[in-house]
Write a protein that holds these residues in place. Structure first.
Motif, PDB file in Angstrom:
ATOM      1  N   THR A 126       0.852  -1.185   0.000  1.00  0.00           N
ATOM      2  CA  THR A 126       0.000   0.000   0.000  1.00  0.00           C
ATOM      3  C   THR A 126       0.888   1.235   0.000  1.00  0.00           C
ATOM      4  O   THR A 126       2.061   1.164   0.352  1.00  0.00           O
ATOM      5  CB  THR A 126      -0.908   0.025   1.252  1.00  0.00           C
ATOM      6  N   GLY A 127       0.297   2.369  -0.392  1.00  0.00           N
ATOM      7  CA  GLY A 127       1.049   3.621  -0.400  1.00  0.00           C
ATOM      8  C   GLY A 127       1.469   4.032   0.998  1.00  0.00           C
ATOM      9  O   GLY A 127       2.581   4.516   1.216  1.00  0.00           O
ATOM     10  N   VAL A 128       0.576   3.835   1.961  1.00  0.00           N
ATOM     11  CA  VAL A 128       0.903   4.095   3.365  1.00  0.00           C
ATOM     12  C   VAL A 128       1.651   2.879   3.905  1.00  0.00           C
ATOM     13  O   VAL A 128       1.193   1.740   3.753  1.00  0.00           O
ATOM     14  CB  VAL A 128      -0.375   4.341   4.198  1.00  0.00           C
ATOM     15  N   LYS A 129       2.807   3.137   4.520  1.00  0.00           N
ATOM     16  CA  LYS A 129       3.620   2.028   5.039  1.00  0.00           C
ATOM     17  C   LYS A 129       2.954   1.396   6.258  1.00  0.00           C
ATOM     18  O   LYS A 129       2.582   2.098   7.201  1.00  0.00           O
ATOM     19  CB  LYS A 129       5.019   2.518   5.410  1.00  0.00           C
ATOM     20  N   PRO A 130       2.804   0.058   6.252  1.00  0.00           N
ATOM     21  CA  PRO A 130       2.222  -0.626   7.397  1.00  0.00           C
ATOM     22  C   PRO A 130       3.255  -0.830   8.499  1.00  0.00           C
ATOM     23  O   PRO A 130       4.405  -0.393   8.370  1.00  0.00           O
ATOM     24  CB  PRO A 130       1.800  -1.972   6.795  1.00  0.00           C
ATOM     25  N   THR A 131       2.867  -1.524   9.531  1.00  0.00           N
ATOM     26  CA  THR A 131       3.807  -1.863  10.606  1.00  0.00           C
ATOM     27  C   THR A 131       4.950  -2.722  10.056  1.00  0.00           C
ATOM     28  O   THR A 131       6.112  -2.548  10.430  1.00  0.00           O
ATOM     29  CB  THR A 131       3.067  -2.629  11.725  1.00  0.00           C
ATOM     30  N   ALA A 132       4.594  -3.644   9.160  1.00  0.00           N
ATOM     31  CA  ALA A 132       5.606  -4.497   8.528  1.00  0.00           C
ATOM     32  C   ALA A 132       5.069  -5.025   7.205  1.00  0.00           C
ATOM     33  O   ALA A 132       3.847  -5.038   6.965  1.00  0.00           O
ATOM     34  CB  ALA A 132       5.978  -5.659   9.443  1.00  0.00           C
ATOM     35  N   PHE A 133       5.989  -5.448   6.337  1.00  0.00           N
ATOM     36  CA  PHE A 133       5.615  -6.035   5.041  1.00  0.00           C
ATOM     37  C   PHE A 133       6.281  -7.397   4.891  1.00  0.00           C
ATOM     38  O   PHE A 133       7.478  -7.550   5.156  1.00  0.00           O
ATOM     39  CB  PHE A 133       6.041  -5.129   3.884  1.00  0.00           C
ATOM     40  N   VAL A 134       5.496  -8.380   4.458  1.00  0.00           N
ATOM     41  CA  VAL A 134       6.021  -9.713   4.163  1.00  0.00           C
ATOM     42  C   VAL A 134       5.602 -10.072   2.740  1.00  0.00           C
ATOM     43  O   VAL A 134       4.407 -10.104   2.430  1.00  0.00           O
ATOM     44  CB  VAL A 134       5.477 -10.774   5.145  1.00  0.00           C
ATOM     45  N   GLY A 135       6.570 -10.297   1.880  1.00  0.00           N
ATOM     46  CA  GLY A 135       6.239 -10.639   0.497  1.00  0.00           C
ATOM     47  C   GLY A 135       7.488 -10.801  -0.339  1.00  0.00           C
ATOM     48  O   GLY A 135       8.527 -11.246   0.153  1.00  0.00           O
ATOM     49  N   SER A 136       7.366 -10.449  -1.601  1.00  0.00           N
ATOM     50  CA  SER A 136       8.481 -10.562  -2.529  1.00  0.00           C
ATOM     51  C   SER A 136       8.546  -9.309  -3.398  1.00  0.00           C
ATOM     52  O   SER A 136       7.586  -8.540  -3.446  1.00  0.00           O
ATOM     53  CB  SER A 136       8.313 -11.807  -3.410  1.00  0.00           C
ATOM     54  N   ASP A 137       9.691  -9.106  -4.058  1.00  0.00           N
ATOM     55  CA  ASP A 137       9.888  -7.918  -4.893  1.00  0.00           C
ATOM     56  C   ASP A 137       9.313  -8.185  -6.284  1.00  0.00           C
ATOM     57  O   ASP A 137       9.916  -8.872  -7.101  1.00  0.00           O
ATOM     58  CB  ASP A 137      11.385  -7.605  -4.983  1.00  0.00           C
ATOM     59  N   ASP A 138       8.122  -7.620  -6.541  1.00  0.00           N
ATOM     60  CA  ASP A 138       7.442  -7.889  -7.810  1.00  0.00           C
ATOM     61  C   ASP A 138       8.187  -7.336  -9.021  1.00  0.00           C
ATOM     62  O   ASP A 138       8.016  -7.828 -10.134  1.00  0.00           O
ATOM     63  CB  ASP A 138       6.016  -7.336  -7.768  1.00  0.00           C
ATOM     64  N   VAL A 139       9.005  -6.302  -8.823  1.00  0.00           N
ATOM     65  CA  VAL A 139       9.827  -5.798  -9.931  1.00  0.00           C
ATOM     66  C   VAL A 139      10.778  -6.907 -10.382  1.00  0.00           C
ATOM     67  O   VAL A 139      10.974  -7.149 -11.574  1.00  0.00           O
ATOM     68  CB  VAL A 139      10.628  -4.541  -9.524  1.00  0.00           C
ATOM     69  N   GLU A 140      11.335  -7.615  -9.414  1.00  0.00           N
ATOM     70  CA  GLU A 140      12.244  -8.723  -9.706  1.00  0.00           C
ATOM     71  C   GLU A 140      11.538  -9.799 -10.536  1.00  0.00           C
ATOM     72  O   GLU A 140      12.106 -10.341 -11.492  1.00  0.00           O
ATOM     73  CB  GLU A 140      12.755  -9.328  -8.394  1.00  0.00           C
ATOM     74  N   ALA A 141      10.294 -10.109 -10.193  1.00  0.00           N
ATOM     75  CA  ALA A 141       9.536 -11.127 -10.929  1.00  0.00           C
ATOM     76  C   ALA A 141       9.354 -10.730 -12.392  1.00  0.00           C
ATOM     77  O   ALA A 141       9.506 -11.555 -13.297  1.00  0.00           O
ATOM     78  CB  ALA A 141       8.174 -11.343 -10.276  1.00  0.00           C
ATOM     79  N   GLY A 142       9.012  -9.451 -12.621  1.00  0.00           N
ATOM     80  CA  GLY A 142       8.852  -8.962 -13.990  1.00  0.00           C
ATOM     81  C   GLY A 142      10.147  -9.041 -14.775  1.00  0.00           C
ATOM     82  O   GLY A 142      10.166  -9.416 -15.963  1.00  0.00           O
TER      83      GLY A 142
END
Length: 315
Positions: A126-142
């Protein structure tokens, strides 16, 4: 079809409640001795990858003895904001958000933070930063997907790109990564790019339209996820063009691996649903208990080809 997962969600929620009641009180008690409650709003339980992430969240919740309350946003950012408001009203200990959109879901994050409830974004941003983020770098996937096509095509050819929901982080960043690679190859051209909303049937319909419009001009297809990629594969097989046109997609869901075994899908990019789901719950528990946690957990993507696909097939 739209509500197919609702009985499942109710069952999972009841299961999570049952497990939390029978689990040892020493596992994840909050400071006041009550069981930790985590609310989770998932983008859409119609998508296999989201279901896979949620399965791991449920498994981790059972292991740790917390109560996990899951709701399905059914692709709606408006509904998702309302769901987060409901979790805040219930005074849950933490929230896990699988955002439908980057900007439209940002108010949900802001509201949780204002209520001093930790909110963990899983899989998407999201544009607003949450407490934490868990995921992957979608730019890398592209980048990985488009580089595979560039290598196989020898840096020459025409590509079409099926995109995810417009405005969602996965769509924006996977397109960004793909275009970064394309800029390095002046003899490769993006013939067309359009959303098929992560959906297999819509991916098939869009590919059928492109076959009508461009026919033999198309050399390769990049789909932002396997569902759309498999829809494109079906359209190409039906048109008798699959042998001439390469298709690469993202996620490495079981159906995609089966298609690779059959030789209809050329490659996919593995996204680790298991680690994303488990780490999201682990991070939410730590944040709720005011223990140290990583503010960002990035799990690498991996290219899956015929040569290495055996290691990704579940036995």
């Amino acid at each position: 079809m739209k509500h197919a997962f609702k009985p499942l969600l109710v069952a999972l929620t009841l299961l999570a409640v049952g497990c939390s009641q029978s689990a040892s009180d020493s596992k994840t008690d909050s400071a006041d001795g009550k069981k930790l409650v985590i609310g989770a709003s998932m983008l859409s339980m119609q998508h296999e990858f989201v279901v896979n992430v949620h399965d791991e969240m449920t498994k981790k919740a059972e292991e740790t003895g917390i109560e996990l309350i899951t709701v399905d946003a059914e692709r709606s950012a408006i509904k998702q904001v309302e769901q987060i408001e409901s979790f805040i009203a219930q005074n849950v200990d933490a929230i896990i958000l699988n955002p439908a959109e980057v900007e439209a879901c940002s108010p949900a994050v802001s509201k949780a933070l204002a209520a001093n409830i930790p909110i963990i974004n899983v899989n998407s941003e999201t544009g607003v930063k949450p407490t934490a983020f868990v995921g992957s770098d979608d730019v890398e996937a592209g980048r990985i997907a488009m580089q595979y096509l560039a290598d196989k095509l020898g840096g020459k050819g025409n590509v079409v790109m099926l995109e995810g929901y417009m405005g969602q982080a996965g769509q924006l960043k996977r397109a960004q990564g793909a275009m970064e690679v394309l800029k390095k190859y002046p003899n490769m051209k993006m013939l067309a790019n359009q959303t098929a909303e992560w959906d297999r049937a819509k991916g098939m319909a869009l590919m059928e339209n492109w076959i009508q419009a461009y026919g033999n001009q198309i050399n390769a297809v990049f789909a932002h996820n396997d569902e759309m990629g498999l829809g494109a594969v079906k359209a190409l097989v039906d048109a008798g063009l699959k042998d001439k046109i390469m298709v690469v997609s993202i996620d490495a869901i079981p159906d995609a691996l089966q298609a690779m075994q059959k030789g209809t899908l050329d490659a996919t990019v593995f996204q680790n649903a298991q680690q994303q789901g488990a780490k999201a719950v682990e991070t939410a528990i730590k944040a709720a208990k005011k223990q140290p946690f990583d503010k960002e957990t990035l799990i690498p993507f991996q290219l899956v080809t015929k040569e290495n696909m055996a290691q990704f097939v579940k036995k």
